[in-house]
Motif scaffolding. Sequence first.
Motif, short mmCIF file in Angstrom:
data_model
loop_
_atom_site.label_atom_id
_atom_site.label_comp_id
_atom_site.label_asym_id
_atom_site.label_seq_id
_atom_site.Cartn_x
_atom_site.Cartn_y
_atom_site.Cartn_z
N VAL A 194 0.80 -1.17 -0.02
CA VAL A 194 -0.14 -0.11 0.06
C VAL A 194 1.02 1.12 0.04
CG1 VAL A 194 -1.58 1.39 1.62
CG2 VAL A 194 -2.02 -1.20 1.14
N LEU A 195 1.77 1.20 0.82
CA LEU A 195 2.78 2.17 0.87
C LEU A 195 3.51 2.63 -0.62
CD1 LEU A 195 4.36 2.09 4.48
CD2 LEU A 195 2.89 3.93 3.54
N LEU A 196 4.02 1.74 -1.20
CA LEU A 196 4.61 1.53 -2.42
C LEU A 196 3.80 2.23 -3.51
CD1 LEU A 196 6.97 -1.32 -2.46
CD2 LEU A 196 7.61 0.88 -2.36
N GLY A 197 2.40 1.72 -3.45
CA GLY A 197 1.42 2.16 -4.33
C GLY A 197 1.20 3.96 -4.13
N GLY A 198 1.02 4.00 -2.80
CA GLY A 198 0.79 5.40 -2.52
C GLY A 198 2.21 6.33 -3.03
N LEU A 199 3.34 5.71 -2.89
CA LEU A 199 4.48 6.39 -3.55
C LEU A 199 4.47 6.71 -4.87
CD1 LEU A 199 7.07 5.14 -1.21
CD2 LEU A 199 6.51 7.56 -1.46
N ILE A 200 4.21 5.46 -5.59
CA ILE A 200 4.13 5.53 -7.19
C ILE A 200 3.05 6.51 -7.47
CG2 ILE A 200 3.82 4.25 -9.17
CD1 ILE A 200 5.37 1.81 -7.63
N GLY A 201 1.74 6.17 -7.05
CA GLY A 201 0.73 7.28 -7.50
C GLY A 201 0.87 8.58 -7.06
N GLY A 202 1.55 9.01 -6.04
CA GLY A 202 2.07 10.28 -5.75
C GLY A 202 3.02 11.08 -6.67
N LEU A 203 4.04 10.16 -6.93
CA LEU A 203 5.07 10.44 -7.88
C LEU A 203 4.79 10.77 -9.52
CD1 LEU A 203 8.23 10.97 -8.10
CD2 LEU A 203 8.32 8.44 -9.06
N VAL A 204 3.54 9.90 -9.72
CA VAL A 204 3.21 10.20 -11.30
C VAL A 204 2.13 11.28 -11.00
CG1 VAL A 204 1.34 9.21 -12.80
CG2 VAL A 204 2.80 7.71 -11.89
N LEU A 205 1.35 11.62 -10.00
CA LEU A 205 0.51 12.90 -9.88
C LEU A 205 1.68 14.14 -9.82
CD1 LEU A 205 -2.17 14.22 -9.36
CD2 LEU A 205 -1.68 14.01 -7.02
N SER A 206 2.56 14.05 -9.03
CA SER A 206 3.49 15.28 -9.10
C SER A 206 4.24 15.51 -10.43
CB SER A 206 4.53 15.08 -7.97
OG SER A 206 5.56 13.84 -8.29
N ILE A 207 4.56 14.47 -11.00
CA ILE A 207 5.28 14.78 -12.45
C ILE A 207 4.21 15.16 -13.55
CG2 ILE A 207 6.00 13.51 -14.52
CD1 ILE A 207 7.75 11.63 -12.53
N THR A 208 3.26 14.86 -13.25
CA THR A 208 1.91 15.39 -14.33
C THR A 208 1.58 16.87 -13.72
OG1 THR A 208 0.90 13.31 -14.27
CG2 THR A 208 -0.51 15.03 -14.82
N ILE A 209 1.66 17.21 -12.54
CA ILE A 209 1.25 18.51 -12.18
C ILE A 209 2.50 19.41 -12.62
CG2 ILE A 209 1.06 20.16 -10.18
CD1 ILE A 209 -0.41 18.01 -8.73
N ILE A 210 3.69 19.08 -12.35
CA ILE A 210 4.88 19.84 -12.89
C ILE A 210 4.79 19.79 -14.15
CG2 ILE A 210 7.48 19.82 -13.02
CD1 ILE A 210 7.36 18.49 -10.24
N ASP A 211 4.87 18.94 -15.00
CA ASP A 211 4.66 19.11 -16.32
C ASP A 211 3.75 20.02 -17.00
OD1 ASP A 211 6.04 18.34 -19.17
OD2 ASP A 211 4.02 17.16 -19.24
N SER A 212 2.46 19.79 -16.35
CA SER A 212 1.39 20.61 -17.04
C SER A 212 1.63 22.26 -16.58
CB SER A 212 0.07 20.16 -16.51
OG SER A 212 -0.10 20.26 -15.19
N SER A 213 2.08 22.35 -15.34
CA SER A 213 2.21 23.76 -14.84
C SER A 213 3.31 24.46 -15.70
CB SER A 213 2.52 23.86 -13.28
OG SER A 213 3.67 23.16 -12.99
N PHE A 214 4.20 23.62 -15.98
CA PHE A 214 5.46 24.27 -16.68
C PHE A 214 5.03 24.42 -18.10
CE2 PHE A 214 9.56 24.14 -19.21
CZ PHE A 214 10.15 25.21 -18.50
N GLN A 215 4.10 23.64 -18.72
CA GLN A 215 3.73 23.97 -20.24
C GLN A 215 2.62 24.94 -20.17
OE1 GLN A 215 2.08 20.62 -21.87
NE2 GLN A 215 4.02 19.27 -22.02
N LEU A 216 1.70 25.28 -19.05
CA LEU A 216 0.91 26.36 -18.93
C LEU A 216 1.49 27.58 -18.56
CD1 LEU A 216 -2.34 24.38 -17.65
CD2 LEU A 216 -1.93 25.32 -20.12
N PHE A 217 2.18 27.61 -17.59
CA PHE A 217 2.41 28.93 -16.96
C PHE A 217 4.08 29.25 -16.86
CE2 PHE A 217 -1.24 27.12 -14.53
CZ PHE A 217 -2.12 27.69 -14.75
#
Length: 62
Positions: free
Chosen positions: A10-33
């Motif tokens: 469960v912890l590993l799944g949360g870490l991987i999910g959080g990492l994917v979410l953070s990469i997505t947010i960083i990428d989209s915020s960099f492209q937009l703003f």
Amino acid sequence: MKNIALMVLVLLGGLIGGLVLSITIIDSSFQLFRVSFGSLILLLPVAGAGIALMLFLRKRNG
């Protein structure tokens, strides 16, 4: 032993999910703003693992 292995998964799944979410947010915020939120790549995986563990323990205990 099975309980500990399940919590680790469960912890590993949360870490991987959080990492994917953070990469997505960083990428989209960099492209937009044209702004990079680099600290999110460290904070969101830890928060994702904590949230996943709390939800798992709450569901398991009732």
